[in-house]
Design an enzyme around this catalytic site. Structure first.
Site, PDB file in Angstrom:
ATOM      1  N   SER A  44       0.832  -1.214   0.000  1.00 57.29           N
ATOM      2  CA  SER A  44       0.000   0.000   0.000  1.00 57.29           C
ATOM      3  C   SER A  44       0.864   1.259   0.000  1.00 57.29           C
ATOM      4  CB  SER A  44      -0.948   0.002   1.207  1.00 57.29           C
ATOM      5  OG  SER A  44      -0.219   0.004   2.415  1.00 57.29           O
ATOM      6  N   HIS A  45       2.178   1.110   0.211  1.00 61.55           N
ATOM      7  CA  HIS A  45       3.054   2.283   0.252  1.00 61.55           C
ATOM      8  C   HIS A  45       4.313   2.134  -0.602  1.00 61.55           C
ATOM      9  CE1 HIS A  45       0.232   3.123   3.426  1.00 61.55           C
ATOM     10  NE2 HIS A  45       0.526   4.394   3.240  1.00 61.55           N
ATOM     11  N   ALA A 119       4.056   7.915   2.921  1.00 65.96           N
ATOM     12  CA  ALA A 119       4.787   6.644   2.864  1.00 65.96           C
ATOM     13  C   ALA A 119       4.533   5.801   4.104  1.00 65.96           C
ATOM     14  CB  ALA A 119       6.277   6.958   2.749  1.00 65.96           C
ATOM     15  N   LEU A 121       5.836   4.203   7.610  1.00 65.74           N
ATOM     16  CA  LEU A 121       6.602   4.906   8.653  1.00 65.74           C
ATOM     17  C   LEU A 121       7.790   4.101   9.168  1.00 65.74           C
ATOM     18  CD1 LEU A 121       6.384   7.667   9.990  1.00 65.74           C
ATOM     19  CD2 LEU A 121       4.935   6.663  11.739  1.00 65.74           C
ATOM     20  N   HIS A 183      -5.600   3.874   4.883  1.00 68.42           N
ATOM     21  CA  HIS A 183      -6.373   4.378   3.745  1.00 68.42           C
ATOM     22  C   HIS A 183      -5.931   3.691   2.448  1.00 68.42           C
ATOM     23  CE1 HIS A 183      -7.975   7.549   1.004  1.00 68.42           C
ATOM     24  NE2 HIS A 183      -8.901   7.642   1.937  1.00 68.42           N
ATOM     25  N   ASP A 185      -4.819   0.695   2.066  1.00 69.65           N
ATOM     26  CA  ASP A 185      -5.370  -0.665   1.964  1.00 69.65           C
ATOM     27  C   ASP A 185      -6.849  -0.637   1.594  1.00 69.65           C
ATOM     28  OD1 ASP A 185      -3.115  -2.349   2.394  1.00 69.65           O
ATOM     29  OD2 ASP A 185      -3.092  -1.718   4.482  1.00 69.65           O
ATOM     30  N   ARG A 305       7.337 -10.565   8.618  1.00 67.62           N
ATOM     31  CA  ARG A 305       6.837 -10.735   7.242  1.00 67.62           C
ATOM     32  C   ARG A 305       7.674  -9.896   6.281  1.00 67.62           C
ATOM     33  NH1 ARG A 305       4.338  -7.633   3.967  1.00 67.62           N
ATOM     34  NH2 ARG A 305       4.260  -6.050   5.607  1.00 67.62           N
ATOM     35  N   ARG A 306       7.973  -8.679   6.689  1.00 67.68           N
ATOM     36  CA  ARG A 306       8.762  -7.794   5.811  1.00 67.68           C
ATOM     37  C   ARG A 306      10.177  -8.340   5.621  1.00 67.68           C
ATOM     38  NH1 ARG A 306      10.544  -3.558   7.092  1.00 67.68           N
ATOM     39  NH2 ARG A 306      10.143  -3.413   9.313  1.00 67.68           N
TER      40      ARG A 306
HETATM   41  P1  NDP Z   1      -0.642  -3.716   9.410  1.00 66.72           P
HETATM   42  O1  NDP Z   1      -1.923  -3.849  10.169  1.00 66.72           O
HETATM   43  O2  NDP Z   1      -0.486  -4.466   8.164  1.00 66.72           O
HETATM   44  O3  NDP Z   1       0.590  -4.128  10.341  1.00 66.72           O
HETATM   45  C1  NDP Z   1       0.796  -3.467  11.551  1.00 66.72           C
HETATM   46  C2  NDP Z   1       1.978  -4.069  12.272  1.00 66.72           C
HETATM   47  O4  NDP Z   1       1.595  -5.332  12.819  1.00 66.72           O
HETATM   48  C3  NDP Z   1       3.181  -4.326  11.388  1.00 66.72           C
HETATM   49  O5  NDP Z   1       4.332  -4.022  12.107  1.00 66.72           O
HETATM   50  C4  NDP Z   1       3.076  -5.821  11.083  1.00 66.72           C
HETATM   51  O6  NDP Z   1       4.329  -6.443  10.831  1.00 66.72           O
HETATM   52  C5  NDP Z   1       2.476  -6.346  12.361  1.00 66.72           C
HETATM   53  N1  NDP Z   1       1.697  -7.555  12.166  1.00 66.72           N
HETATM   54  C6  NDP Z   1       0.773  -7.782  11.211  1.00 66.72           C
HETATM   55  N2  NDP Z   1       0.231  -9.004  11.367  1.00 66.72           N
HETATM   56  C7  NDP Z   1       0.836  -9.546  12.446  1.00 66.72           C
HETATM   57  C8  NDP Z   1       0.720 -10.807  13.107  1.00 66.72           C
HETATM   58  N3  NDP Z   1      -0.141 -11.740  12.701  1.00 66.72           N
HETATM   59  N4  NDP Z   1       1.502 -11.044  14.169  1.00 66.72           N
HETATM   60  C9  NDP Z   1       2.392 -10.109  14.607  1.00 66.72           C
HETATM   61  N5  NDP Z   1       2.552  -8.903  14.018  1.00 66.72           N
HETATM   62  C10 NDP Z   1       1.776  -8.629  12.960  1.00 66.72           C
HETATM   63  O7  NDP Z   1      -0.339  -2.155   9.147  1.00 66.72           O
HETATM   64  P2  NDP Z   1      -1.372  -0.989   8.860  1.00 66.72           P
HETATM   65  O8  NDP Z   1      -2.355  -1.488   7.872  1.00 66.72           O
HETATM   66  O9  NDP Z   1      -1.884  -0.456  10.125  1.00 66.72           O
HETATM   67  O10 NDP Z   1      -0.431   0.104   8.180  1.00 66.72           O
HETATM   68  C11 NDP Z   1       0.109  -0.146   6.887  1.00 66.72           C
HETATM   69  C12 NDP Z   1       1.098   0.913   6.512  1.00 66.72           C
HETATM   70  O11 NDP Z   1       0.419   2.127   6.224  1.00 66.72           O
HETATM   71  C13 NDP Z   1       2.129   1.248   7.582  1.00 66.72           C
HETATM   72  O12 NDP Z   1       3.417   1.103   7.024  1.00 66.72           O
HETATM   73  C14 NDP Z   1       1.865   2.707   7.907  1.00 66.72           C
HETATM   74  O13 NDP Z   1       3.002   3.479   8.229  1.00 66.72           O
HETATM   75  C15 NDP Z   1       1.251   3.204   6.616  1.00 66.72           C
HETATM   76  N6  NDP Z   1       0.471   4.422   6.840  1.00 66.72           N
HETATM   77  C16 NDP Z   1       1.030   5.619   6.509  1.00 66.72           C
HETATM   78  C17 NDP Z   1       0.345   6.787   6.771  1.00 66.72           C
HETATM   79  C18 NDP Z   1       0.963   8.117   6.483  1.00 66.72           C
HETATM   80  O14 NDP Z   1       0.332   9.127   6.792  1.00 66.72           O
HETATM   81  N7  NDP Z   1       2.139   8.209   5.946  1.00 66.72           N
HETATM   82  C19 NDP Z   1      -1.003   6.775   7.365  1.00 66.72           C
HETATM   83  C20 NDP Z   1      -1.456   5.449   7.717  1.00 66.72           C
HETATM   84  C21 NDP Z   1      -0.750   4.316   7.441  1.00 66.72           C
HETATM   85  P3  NDP Z   1       4.816  -6.774   9.316  1.00 66.72           P
HETATM   86  O15 NDP Z   1       5.290  -5.452   8.769  1.00 66.72           O
HETATM   87  O16 NDP Z   1       5.886  -7.792   9.472  1.00 66.72           O
HETATM   88  O17 NDP Z   1       3.605  -7.306   8.591  1.00 66.72           O
HETATM   89  O1  PYC Z   2      -2.563   4.625   4.016  1.00 69.39           O
HETATM   90  O2  PYC Z   2      -3.684   5.830   5.460  1.00 69.39           O
HETATM   91  C1  PYC Z   2      -2.820   5.707   4.592  1.00 69.39           C
HETATM   92  C2  PYC Z   2      -2.003   6.888   4.224  1.00 69.39           C
HETATM   93  C3  PYC Z   2      -2.278   8.181   4.450  1.00 69.39           C
HETATM   94  C4  PYC Z   2      -1.229   8.918   3.928  1.00 69.39           C
HETATM   95  C5  PYC Z   2      -0.338   8.039   3.400  1.00 69.39           C
HETATM   96  N1  PYC Z   2      -0.818   6.802   3.602  1.00 69.39           N
END
Ligand code: NDP
Ligand code: PYC
Length: 335
Positions: A44-45, A119, A121, A183, A185, A305-306
């Site tokens: 997603s990023h 992006a 974080l 957002h 996703d 996972r990453r």
């Molecule tokens: P996820 O829900 O996919 O993952 C959240 C965290 O939980 C990650 O560190 C992930 O590790 C871990 N995780 C996931 N599944 C498991 C599991 N089964 N057991 C243990 N740990 C687990 O992330 P989000 O959907 O909340 O966010 C996705 C991305 O969106 C992030 O990188 C975030 O920074 C970005 N984002 C950016 C924004 C911005 O304004 N720039 C705004 C909002 C989001 P792993 O990475 O290994 O899967």
């Molecule tokens: O995925 O929520 C999100 C987001 C907001 C800004 C960048 N990514």
């Protein structure tokens, strides 16, 4: 799906960004960030974000040529004005000073304002843990999340990331949106015609919906975990905006910039030197905790996972859609 060497993807993305309005320095920073996310399967990023970056640059909403100004404010406080540019070049410009301060004082923070963050974080914190430091980052985004008990979007999706060294090969890193879903996703789910789990969002009338298109078209997301996620999201607004001098997620208006997608807000990064703590070896203590977590059944740690995807991508090349790669190559030829 095809594969491309990481360095080639990085170079291609840098050309794309530079050809579409950024300085070479900004192009390289964004390209590294974007290629890194794609490499680690943070889809997603990764490359998915390129059209949004380019339409934003074209709209004039962000300054792709901005040169960040870093200020040494206090023994534990660095401030950076990103000049209406992206947050990552400001973080890169302040990195050395921030690390020096954290090592000298035990803790230091970097407050970035007047910045755009579009992006993942975790790339902002993982490098500190690889230098033996603990780091936290907070960034607010755009008003698309209804606070708990509220009836209108106000908060951003507001992620929090954390990185800590451990004695294993890779640090412990988590990175999570404080909304029920990121957002990005929701956009991917809408494109793929998927249904979301319950509790992610509401439609334009405020009714619960599992349809990602309804959330995107006039609806809104909900915080994760009800009042708990909402409180964390509020904290992110305060740290990333009120403390830094950046905009709250509801404060900017991009209506006059069609194509603008990047939130104009702020970011706070806190770096701690764990060697100043009472425990003699933080990384060893972290390893003990991980081992105990595994012992009780949590065998998958955040970040795992990453790291797996990274290892595979470094061996076989970064996975990317054939159409996506062809489109990037076209964009790299455009001026
Ligand atoms: P996820 O829900 O996919 O993952 C959240 C965290 O939980 C990650 O560190 C992930 O590790 C871990 N995780 C996931 N599944 C498991 C599991 N089964 N057991 C243990 N740990 C687990 O992330 P989000 O959907 O909340 O966010 C996705 C991305 O969106 C992030 O990188 C975030 O920074 C970005 N984002 C950016 C924004 C911005 O304004 N720039 C705004 C909002 C989001 P792993 O990475 O290994 O899967
Ligand atoms: O995925 O929520 C999100 C987001 C907001 C800004 C960048 N990514």
């Amino acid at each position: 799906m095809t594969r491309i060497p990481f360095s080639e993807l990085q170079a291609l993305l840098a050309t794309v960004f530079e050809r579409h309005g950024t300085s070479l320095a900004v192009a390289r920073t964004l390209a590294l960030n974007c290629a890194t996310a794609q490499r680690d399967g943070a889809l997603s990023h990764g490359v998915f974000r390129v059209p949004g970056y380019l339409s934003t640059l074209k709209s004039g909403w962000v300054n792709g040529q901005a040169v960040p100004v870093v200020e040494d404010v206090a023994p534990g406080f660095v401030s950076a004005d990103a000049g209406n540019g992206f947050a990552q070049p400001a973080l890169a410009a302040a990195h050395e000073l921030l690390v020096d301060k954290a090592r000298n004082n035990g803790i230091a923070m970097l407050a970035i304002r007047n910045s755009h963050h579009f992006a993942a974080l975790w790339p902002d914190v993982e490098p500190f843990a690889r230098e033996g430091l603990v780091a936290l980052a907070f960034v607010n985004s755009m008003a698309c999340v209804v606070p708990f008990g509220g009836n209108k979007p106000l908060f951003g999706t507001n992620p929090i990331s954390f990185a800590a060294p451990r004695t294993g090969p890779d640090p412990l890193v988590f990175d999570l949106a404080t909304s029920a879903m990121a957002h990005g996703d929701v956009q991917i789910a809408a494109r793929q015609g998927e249904t979301l789990p319950e509790g992610c969002g509401v439609d334009a009338e405020g009714n619960p919906t599992c349809d990602p298109a309804e959330i995107l078209n006039g609806g809104a997301l909900l915080p994760f975990g009800g009042h708990k996620g909402s409180a964390l999201s509020m904290m992110v607004e305060l740290l990333a905006a009120a403390l830094t001098g950046g905009n709250f997620s509801f404060e900017f208006d991009w209506a006059a910039y069609p194509g603008a997608k990047t939130p104009w807000t702020g970011e706070l990064v806190i770096v701690i030197d764990p060697s100043k703590g009472a425990g003699s070896n933080f990384a060893k203590r972290a390893e003990t905790l991980v081992q105990e977590m595994e012992w009780v059944g949590q065998t998958r740690q955040p970040g795992d996972r990453r790291y797996q995807q990274r290892a595979e991508a470094m061996e076989l090349g970064v996975a990317i859609g054939e159409d996506e790669l062809a489109h990037l190559r076209e964009l790299a030829r455009e001026r």
